[in-house]
Write a protein that holds these residues in place. Structure first.
Motif, PDB file in Angstrom:
ATOM      1  N   GLN B 285       0.827  -1.209   0.000  1.00 32.49           N
ATOM      2  CA  GLN B 285       0.000   0.000   0.000  1.00 32.49           C
ATOM      3  C   GLN B 285       0.861   1.259   0.000  1.00 32.49           C
ATOM      4  O   GLN B 285       1.914   1.294   0.627  1.00 32.49           O
ATOM      5  CB  GLN B 285      -0.923   0.022   1.213  1.00 32.49           C
ATOM      6  N   GLU B 286       0.371   2.277  -0.684  1.00 35.15           N
ATOM      7  CA  GLU B 286       1.068   3.555  -0.688  1.00 35.15           C
ATOM      8  C   GLU B 286       0.332   4.596   0.153  1.00 35.15           C
ATOM      9  O   GLU B 286       0.944   5.458   0.764  1.00 35.15           O
ATOM     10  CB  GLU B 286       1.221   4.077  -2.125  1.00 35.15           C
ATOM     11  N   ASN B 287      -0.999   4.513   0.169  1.00 38.84           N
ATOM     12  CA  ASN B 287      -1.788   5.433   0.991  1.00 38.84           C
ATOM     13  C   ASN B 287      -1.758   4.947   2.436  1.00 38.84           C
ATOM     14  O   ASN B 287      -1.985   3.766   2.705  1.00 38.84           O
ATOM     15  CB  ASN B 287      -3.216   5.454   0.459  1.00 38.84           C
ATOM     16  N   ILE B 288      -1.489   5.861   3.372  1.00 41.35           N
ATOM     17  CA  ILE B 288      -1.263   5.402   4.748  1.00 41.35           C
ATOM     18  C   ILE B 288      -2.562   4.952   5.418  1.00 41.35           C
ATOM     19  O   ILE B 288      -2.554   4.052   6.256  1.00 41.35           O
ATOM     20  CB  ILE B 288      -0.514   6.475   5.560  1.00 41.35           C
ATOM     21  N   LYS B 289      -3.704   5.516   5.015  1.00 39.21           N
ATOM     22  CA  LYS B 289      -4.971   5.056   5.596  1.00 39.21           C
ATOM     23  C   LYS B 289      -5.304   3.649   5.112  1.00 39.21           C
ATOM     24  O   LYS B 289      -5.777   2.804   5.862  1.00 39.21           O
ATOM     25  CB  LYS B 289      -6.107   6.015   5.218  1.00 39.21           C
ATOM     26  N   ARG B 290      -5.069   3.398   3.817  1.00 43.46           N
ATOM     27  CA  ARG B 290      -5.284   2.055   3.271  1.00 43.46           C
ATOM     28  C   ARG B 290      -4.364   1.058   3.943  1.00 43.46           C
ATOM     29  O   ARG B 290      -4.748  -0.065   4.248  1.00 43.46           O
ATOM     30  CB  ARG B 290      -4.969   2.086   1.778  1.00 43.46           C
ATOM     31  N   PHE B 291      -3.118   1.532   4.195  1.00 41.08           N
ATOM     32  CA  PHE B 291      -2.149   0.672   4.864  1.00 41.08           C
ATOM     33  C   PHE B 291      -2.657   0.279   6.253  1.00 41.08           C
ATOM     34  O   PHE B 291      -2.630  -0.892   6.642  1.00 41.08           O
ATOM     35  CB  PHE B 291      -0.818   1.420   4.950  1.00 41.08           C
ATOM     36  N   LEU B 292      -3.194   1.262   6.996  1.00 44.89           N
ATOM     37  CA  LEU B 292      -3.700   0.947   8.341  1.00 44.89           C
ATOM     38  C   LEU B 292      -4.924   0.052   8.264  1.00 44.89           C
ATOM     39  O   LEU B 292      -5.161  -0.756   9.158  1.00 44.89           O
ATOM     40  CB  LEU B 292      -4.028   2.234   9.095  1.00 44.89           C
ATOM     41  N   ILE B 348       2.544   7.337   2.115  1.00 38.47           N
ATOM     42  CA  ILE B 348       3.647   6.914   2.978  1.00 38.47           C
ATOM     43  C   ILE B 348       4.932   7.642   2.577  1.00 38.47           C
ATOM     44  O   ILE B 348       5.722   8.048   3.430  1.00 38.47           O
ATOM     45  CB  ILE B 348       3.815   5.388   2.888  1.00 38.47           C
ATOM     46  N   SER B 349       5.113   7.885   1.265  1.00 41.56           N
ATOM     47  CA  SER B 349       6.359   8.528   0.826  1.00 41.56           C
ATOM     48  C   SER B 349       6.426   9.993   1.282  1.00 41.56           C
ATOM     49  O   SER B 349       7.518  10.567   1.366  1.00 41.56           O
ATOM     50  CB  SER B 349       6.472   8.441  -0.689  1.00 41.56           C
ATOM     51  N   ASP B 350       5.253  10.581   1.586  1.00 43.68           N
ATOM     52  CA  ASP B 350       5.275  11.956   2.091  1.00 43.68           C
ATOM     53  C   ASP B 350       5.924  12.050   3.468  1.00 43.68           C
ATOM     54  O   ASP B 350       6.310  13.135   3.896  1.00 43.68           O
ATOM     55  CB  ASP B 350       3.841  12.503   2.209  1.00 43.68           C
ATOM     56  N   TYR B 351       6.008  10.913   4.174  1.00 42.26           N
ATOM     57  CA  TYR B 351       6.527  10.942   5.539  1.00 42.26           C
ATOM     58  C   TYR B 351       8.047  10.883   5.576  1.00 42.26           C
ATOM     59  O   TYR B 351       8.635  10.773   6.633  1.00 42.26           O
ATOM     60  CB  TYR B 351       5.914   9.806   6.359  1.00 42.26           C
ATOM     61  N   LEU B 415       7.950  -1.154  10.174  1.00 44.07           N
ATOM     62  CA  LEU B 415       9.235  -0.495  10.356  1.00 44.07           C
ATOM     63  C   LEU B 415       9.660   0.284   9.117  1.00 44.07           C
ATOM     64  O   LEU B 415      10.474   1.197   9.210  1.00 44.07           O
ATOM     65  CB  LEU B 415      10.296  -1.517  10.761  1.00 44.07           C
ATOM     66  N   ARG B 416       9.067  -0.062   7.947  1.00 39.15           N
ATOM     67  CA  ARG B 416       9.367   0.708   6.746  1.00 39.15           C
ATOM     68  C   ARG B 416       8.946   2.170   6.940  1.00 39.15           C
ATOM     69  O   ARG B 416       9.652   3.096   6.552  1.00 39.15           O
ATOM     70  CB  ARG B 416       8.597   0.103   5.577  1.00 39.15           C
ATOM     71  N   ILE B 417       7.790   2.368   7.594  1.00 41.92           N
ATOM     72  CA  ILE B 417       7.335   3.742   7.838  1.00 41.92           C
ATOM     73  C   ILE B 417       8.243   4.429   8.853  1.00 41.92           C
ATOM     74  O   ILE B 417       8.611   5.597   8.689  1.00 41.92           O
ATOM     75  CB  ILE B 417       5.871   3.736   8.317  1.00 41.92           C
ATOM     76  N   VAL B 418       8.630   3.695   9.901  1.00 49.01           N
ATOM     77  CA  VAL B 418       9.522   4.281  10.908  1.00 49.01           C
ATOM     78  C   VAL B 418      10.833   4.693  10.253  1.00 49.01           C
ATOM     79  O   VAL B 418      11.387   5.756  10.536  1.00 49.01           O
ATOM     80  CB  VAL B 418       9.769   3.260  12.046  1.00 49.01           C
ATOM     81  N   ARG B 419      11.318   3.877   9.306  1.00 56.24           N
ATOM     82  CA  ARG B 419      12.553   4.203   8.589  1.00 56.24           C
ATOM     83  C   ARG B 419      12.354   5.476   7.762  1.00 56.24           C
ATOM     84  O   ARG B 419      13.210   6.370   7.767  1.00 56.24           O
ATOM     85  CB  ARG B 419      12.911   3.029   7.692  1.00 56.24           C
ATOM     86  N   ASN B 420      11.198   5.572   7.092  1.00 58.16           N
ATOM     87  CA  ASN B 420      10.899   6.779   6.331  1.00 58.16           C
ATOM     88  C   ASN B 420      10.941   8.009   7.220  1.00 58.16           C
ATOM     89  O   ASN B 420      11.439   9.061   6.826  1.00 58.16           O
ATOM     90  CB  ASN B 420       9.495   6.681   5.729  1.00 58.16           C
ATOM     91  N   ILE B 421      10.409   7.881   8.421  1.00 57.33           N
ATOM     92  CA  ILE B 421      10.311   9.045   9.305  1.00 57.33           C
ATOM     93  C   ILE B 421      11.687   9.483   9.770  1.00 57.33           C
ATOM     94  O   ILE B 421      12.028  10.667   9.722  1.00 57.33           O
ATOM     95  CB  ILE B 421       9.415   8.715  10.517  1.00 57.33           C
ATOM     96  N   PHE B 422      12.505   8.520  10.235  1.00 56.89           N
ATOM     97  CA  PHE B 422      13.737   8.900  10.937  1.00 56.89           C
ATOM     98  C   PHE B 422      14.960   8.892  10.040  1.00 56.89           C
ATOM     99  O   PHE B 422      15.818   9.758  10.163  1.00 56.89           O
ATOM    100  CB  PHE B 422      13.969   7.953  12.122  1.00 56.89           C
ATOM    101  N   MET B 423      15.093   7.895   9.156  1.00 60.33           N
ATOM    102  CA  MET B 423      16.377   7.709   8.489  1.00 60.33           C
ATOM    103  C   MET B 423      16.462   8.374   7.136  1.00 60.33           C
ATOM    104  O   MET B 423      17.511   8.820   6.726  1.00 60.33           O
ATOM    105  CB  MET B 423      16.654   6.220   8.358  1.00 60.33           C
ATOM    106  N   GLU B 424      15.364   8.420   6.414  1.00 60.49           N
ATOM    107  CA  GLU B 424      15.404   9.052   5.106  1.00 60.49           C
ATOM    108  C   GLU B 424      15.454  10.563   5.298  1.00 60.49           C
ATOM    109  O   GLU B 424      14.830  11.108   6.211  1.00 60.49           O
ATOM    110  CB  GLU B 424      14.147   8.698   4.308  1.00 60.49           C
ATOM    111  N   THR B 425      16.191  11.228   4.416  1.00 56.92           N
ATOM    112  CA  THR B 425      16.134  12.682   4.452  1.00 56.92           C
ATOM    113  C   THR B 425      15.494  13.149   3.155  1.00 56.92           C
ATOM    114  O   THR B 425      15.599  12.497   2.118  1.00 56.92           O
ATOM    115  CB  THR B 425      17.538  13.297   4.574  1.00 56.92           C
ATOM    116  N   SER B 426      14.825  14.243   3.268  1.00 54.16           N
ATOM    117  CA  SER B 426      14.092  14.727   2.100  1.00 54.16           C
ATOM    118  C   SER B 426      14.492  16.159   1.808  1.00 54.16           C
ATOM    119  O   SER B 426      14.860  16.914   2.713  1.00 54.16           O
ATOM    120  CB  SER B 426      12.595  14.625   2.395  1.00 54.16           C
ATOM    121  N   GLU B 427      14.449  16.522   0.527  1.00 56.17           N
ATOM    122  CA  GLU B 427      14.783  17.889   0.127  1.00 56.17           C
ATOM    123  C   GLU B 427      13.805  18.879   0.736  1.00 56.17           C
ATOM    124  O   GLU B 427      14.184  19.880   1.326  1.00 56.17           O
ATOM    125  CB  GLU B 427      14.745  18.013  -1.403  1.00 56.17           C
TER     126      GLU B 427
END
Lengths: 104, 470
Positions: B285-292, B348-351, B415-427
């Motif tokens: 899933q890409e949409n976080i509500k659908r994911f939940l 999810i990618s927005d996070y 944990l993929r979402i947690v990784r997006n939040i903390f480890m990925e950096t975004s422009e």
């Protein structure tokens, strides 16, 4: 001529239930789907009344259940039609295949 | 007698009072501010949450139709807590909404229906409660009137719930035909074990499966969760699901006790499908509500596994799990709701790089996801542990292995979402979002609940003390 017994009535109600289910799965118009749902609920009503009359005539709990099912079916239809009207306003169609904005 | 009736019906009376208050005082007067109404309803709900401490004793009213005891009142308090947290978490969205009264009217009526449903000791009463709980929810799903997705979600919800009620009613009518009674205890005494009673059980089971979104009947879930506004989605996925699970435990162990073999088989098949499909679909899933939505389907699978265990253990494990689930899922929905409301982002990618600007919200979301996944210090781990322990009480070890493997799969996507939040950096990460004080308090309550429930043993003992032999 044999009198009408419980099996006859159960046959009728089962047939109605599955006709309703068939209509619900095959029809594309939302209003017709709602009518099919009503058919299913009414077949359950026939079931309740028949069981009450033939098997347990000493109390009336089956008949009371029917009254409540009718009332709630009306309430359900009211909400469903309100939702259909709102859907029609936004998409100009009450075809269920047009409601496809969200998919897997 | 009068006073006893008052104590037995205290939750219901308070919620009815809130509904009447909203209807007669606030509807029609445009002068009252949205915030005032929200605070009044929240205060009433807060009272309702603490009602379970007050005169919790066994009693029957309405000619044996309505049952109340300590456990049922505790369950009602959990549901009130759920609505209270939702209302506090979506304060920002509700405050400026012009239809805030209608929102509360719909959700409070639904809550009232759930209370009646949980207390029901009679099929008629149970059916009335169930419909009162589901019909307002369909209207609430359509709350964003101008959005097409919202209308579509409401349509899907009302049609699938009406269809499932028809199946449930056919099952109830066969049960009535077999036993001549609608009372739960009388049915369980009289029900024979034959083909018709098993058919009736399958019909009732599928009715419940629709509302709990168990796998062959789960197709509406993701669409409704995505289309409905976030607070309504939170209500559907937490409060509504918890209420149906509570009743399912009652009906399964009270009414269909003599059909234990057939319900164990159907539960085993359905729970494996539910866990597997829920987890596999959640991964893509890409949409976080659908994911939940899919993650909540997978969580229902674990509940079904516990249902196969011995009755008292299963009941207390499920109630404990759902209490934890209320806190963790609502914290996740709370953060998502804040973001969706203020920035309109739901992917999810927005996070990516969310932590750069929003420290508190990131931690809240991360701890909620850890708790949903079941990482040890959080309460989610103990919730799942007790569920598996319940299944072990009857020795279903193969199922436990499957459940454990599924939990490992679920680690990946949480944990993929947690990784997006903390480890990925975004422009261009999400800008800092303003969090209302009341929302912050609700999030902190959720965080405390997730951590304290896991570390503080007496909560589980309190629930287990109520669990009685069926």
């Amino acid at each position: 001529m044999t009198p009408v017994g419980l099996p006859h009535i159960l046959l009728l109600s089962t047939a109605l239930f599955f006709i309703g289910m068939f209509g619900f799965f095959t029809r594309r118009n939302l209003i017709t789907m709602l009518m099919s749902l009503e058919l299913m609920l009414n077949s359950v009503n026939i079931n309740f009344v028949a069981f009450n009359k033939y098997l347990y005539p000493q109390n009336l709990s089956g008949v009371f259940f029917v009254i409540f099912i009718i009332t709630i079916a009306a309430a359900e239809a009211a909400v469903a039609i309100a939702i259909i009207i709102n859907l029609f306003r936004s998409s100009d169609s009450i075809d269920v295949t047009d409601a496809e904005e969200m998919k897997f | 007698m009068g006073l006893e009736l008052l104590f037995t019906l205290k939750h219901e009376l308070l919620i009815s009072l809130s509904i009447f208050l909203l209807l007669f005082i606030f509807v029609g007067s445009n002068h009252t501010k949205g915030a005032t109404i929200i605070h009044i309803v929240n205060a009433l709900l807060l009272i309702s949450v603490f009602f379970f401490l007050f005169e919790p004793k066994q009693s029957f009213v309405f000619n044996q139709m309505f049952e109340s005891n300590g456990l049922i009142q505790f369950q009602k308090s959990i549901l009130s807590l759920g609505l209270l947290l939702i209302s506090a978490l979506s304060f920002q969205w509700l405050k400026h909404h012009k239809n805030v009264i209608e929102f509360y009217l719909l959700l409070l009526s639904s809550l009232l229906g759930m209370f009646f449903m949980i207390s029901a000791a009679n099929m008629l009463f149970f059916y009335l409660g169930l419909e009162l709980a589901t019909i307002p929810l369909a209207a609430a799903a359509n709350f964003d009137l101008e959005k097409r997705k919202s209308g579509e979600a409401a349509m899907k919800l009302i049609y699938s719930s009406a269809f499932s009620s028809a199946l449930l009613l056919l099952g109830i009518s066969f049960v009535y035909g077999l036993t001549g009674s609608l009372n739960f205890t009388e049915i369980s005494e009289k029900i024979p074990v034959n083909a018709l009673s098993q058919f009736a059980f399958i019909l009732v089971f599928s009715g419940f499966a629709f509302k709990m979104s168990v796998v062959p009947f789960h197709l509406w879930t993701a669409d409704v969760y995505e289309g409905a506004p976030v607070p309504v989605t939170a209500f559907l996925s937490v409060v509504s699901k918890a209420a149906i699970s509570f009743v399912f435990v009652q009906v399964l162990f009270k009414v269909f006790i003599h059909l234990e073999l057939s319900y164990t088989i159907s539960l085993a098949v359905v729970s494996i499908c539910t866990m597997l499909l829920g987890n596999l679909f959640a991964m893509r899933q890409e949409n976080i509500k659908r994911f939940l939505a899919f993650s909540s389907i997978a969580q229902v699978g674990y509940i079904l596994i516990a249902l196969m265990g011995s009755h008292e253990v299963a009941q207390s494990a499920i109630i404990y799990f759902l209490l934890v689930y209320v806190f963790s899922n609502l914290a996740a929905f709370g953060v998502i709701g804040i973001i969706s409301n203020s920035l309109g982002k739901e992917n999810i990618s927005d996070y990516k790089g969310f932590y750069q600007q929003n420290k508190f919200l990131s931690w809240a979301l991360a701890i909620a996801l850890f708790s949903l996944a079941g990482v040890p210090p959080t309460a989610g781990f103990f919730g799942k542990f007790f569920l598996i322990l319940a299944a072990a009480s009857k020795g279903y070890y193969l199922l436990i292995v499957i459940a454990a493997l599924n939990m490992i799969i679920s680690f990946y996507y949480y944990l993929r979402i947690v990784r997006n939040i903390f480890m990925e950096t975004s422009e261009n990460p999400m800008p800092q979002v303003l969090v209302q004080p009341i929302t912050k308090v609700a999030l902190i309550v959720c965080l405390i609940g997730m951590i304290v429930l896991g570390l503080y043993g007496p909560v589980y003992e309190y629930i287990a003390a109520f669990a009685k032999p069926f």
